[in-house]
Design an enzyme around this catalytic site. Structure first.
Site, short mmCIF file in Angstrom:
data_model
loop_
_atom_site.label_atom_id
_atom_site.label_comp_id
_atom_site.label_asym_id
_atom_site.label_seq_id
_atom_site.Cartn_x
_atom_site.Cartn_y
_atom_site.Cartn_z
NE ARG A 85 -30.00 -29.20 56.71
CZ ARG A 85 -30.86 -30.09 57.21
NH1 ARG A 85 -31.08 -31.23 56.58
NH2 ARG A 85 -31.49 -29.86 58.33
NE ARG B 134 -30.83 -29.14 62.79
CZ ARG B 134 -30.01 -29.71 61.91
NH1 ARG B 134 -28.80 -29.24 61.71
NH2 ARG B 134 -30.42 -30.75 61.22
CE LYS C 256 -34.81 -37.59 61.24
NZ LYS C 256 -33.61 -36.94 61.83
NE ARG D 200 -26.65 -32.86 57.45
CZ ARG D 200 -27.84 -33.12 57.97
NH1 ARG D 200 -28.32 -34.34 57.96
NH2 ARG D 200 -28.54 -32.16 58.54
NE ARG E 208 -37.51 -32.14 63.44
CZ ARG E 208 -36.95 -32.33 62.24
NH1 ARG E 208 -37.68 -32.65 61.21
NH2 ARG E 208 -35.65 -32.21 62.09
P1 AMP Z 1 -34.69 -31.71 58.74
O1 AMP Z 1 -34.30 -31.56 57.30
O2 AMP Z 1 -35.65 -32.85 58.97
O3 AMP Z 1 -33.50 -31.75 59.66
O4 AMP Z 1 -35.51 -30.38 59.12
C1 AMP Z 1 -34.89 -29.11 59.07
C2 AMP Z 1 -35.70 -28.11 59.89
O5 AMP Z 1 -37.02 -27.99 59.34
C3 AMP Z 1 -35.92 -28.47 61.34
O6 AMP Z 1 -34.82 -28.11 62.17
C4 AMP Z 1 -37.16 -27.64 61.66
O7 AMP Z 1 -36.83 -26.25 61.78
C5 AMP Z 1 -37.98 -27.78 60.38
N1 AMP Z 1 -38.85 -28.99 60.43
C6 AMP Z 1 -38.78 -30.09 59.64
N2 AMP Z 1 -39.73 -30.97 59.95
C7 AMP Z 1 -40.43 -30.44 60.98
C8 AMP Z 1 -41.52 -30.89 61.78
N3 AMP Z 1 -42.09 -32.08 61.59
N4 AMP Z 1 -41.98 -30.07 62.76
C9 AMP Z 1 -41.41 -28.86 62.99
N5 AMP Z 1 -40.36 -28.38 62.29
C10 AMP Z 1 -39.86 -29.16 61.29
#
Ligand code: AMP
Length: 215
Positions: free
Chosen positions: A151, A162, A9, A121, A84
């Site tokens: 990360r 996750r 994404k 990654r 989400r």
């Molecule tokens: P990502 O970079 O999109 O994988 O997001 C990393 C982490 O940020 C996720 O595992 C959540 O802990 C938090 N996070 C990001 N976007 C959201 C969202 N829309 N709602 C809740 N938690 C989020």
């Protein structure tokens, strides 16, 4: 952009944002930036992010609402990692009122491919860009020269968490959106260029209808 962690994404959202000249809005990037700056919100979020838990709907919705109040989204925007949950999707529908249609790109990738991708990654510590898996020996970011790191939440145990949370809380959004004419299923298990082309075709079909309406 709807899909599990590791679906591509972020990579595709950056690409579409460049192509269409609109901002990419990644709630994950915004939360990681807040954590790096040491704000109270950021530090609270970091504890949840590092365990693979979602932050609260209230926090995620407030971030997006604030970001969408800026002028640079007038022509459109690409959302990466939001919504989400169904609660976030309902809030987004309310925010989209009067802004034109929301196009949903559901990126589908087999579970084992996701685990392998997340395991290997590496991302830039400076700009967050995901490193090209074809150059596993690179130590610096091709985009900005920053250091490449893993990360914290790409650790194996956290990845499993996750993916489970994705299935429980985010996958129901497919049912929430799938009857809409602006919902598209994208095969994310293809070369990045092929995925990008499929996304552009979907977006072009929505834009053709919008322009045909004279809007
Ligand atoms: P990502 O970079 O999109 O994988 O997001 C990393 C982490 O940020 C996720 O595992 C959540 O802990 C938090 N996070 C990001 N976007 C959201 C969202 N829309 N709602 C809740 N938690 C989020």
């Amino acid at each position: 952009m709807l899909g599990p962690p590791g679906a591509g994404k972020g990579t595709q959202a950056s690409r579409l944002a460049r192509i269409y000249g609109v901002p990419k809005i990644s709630t994950g990037d915004i939360l990681r930036d807040s954590a790096a700056q040491g704000t109270e919100l950021g530090l609270q979020a970091k504890a949840r992010i590092d365990l693979g838990h979602l932050v609260s709907d209230a926090v995620a919705i407030a971030i997006v609402r604030d970001r969408l109040s800026r002028q640079d989204v007038a022509k459109g925007f690409i959302l990466d990692g939001f919504p989400r949950t169904v609660g976030q999707a309902e809030a987004l529908d309310a925010m989209m009122d009067g802004r034109g249609p929301l196009t949903v790109l559901h990126v589908v990738v087999p579970a084992q491919v996701l685990v392998d991708r997340l395991h290997g990654r590496r991302v830039c510590a400076e700009c967050g860009t995901t490193a090209d898996p074809a150059t596993p020996d690179a130590t610096t970011c091709a985009a900005c020269g920053g250091q490449l790191i893993q990360r914290a939440d790409d650790d194996d145990g956290v990845v499993r968490n996750r993916l489970r949370i994705y299935e429980q809380q985010t996958e129901p959004l497919v049912d929430y959106y799938k009857a809409r004419p602006t919902f598209f299923r994208i095969d994310g298990n293809q070369a990045p260029d092929v995925v990008a082309s499929a996304m552009q075709l979907s977006l072009a079909s929505v834009m053709a209808v919008v322009q045909g309406d004279g809007r």
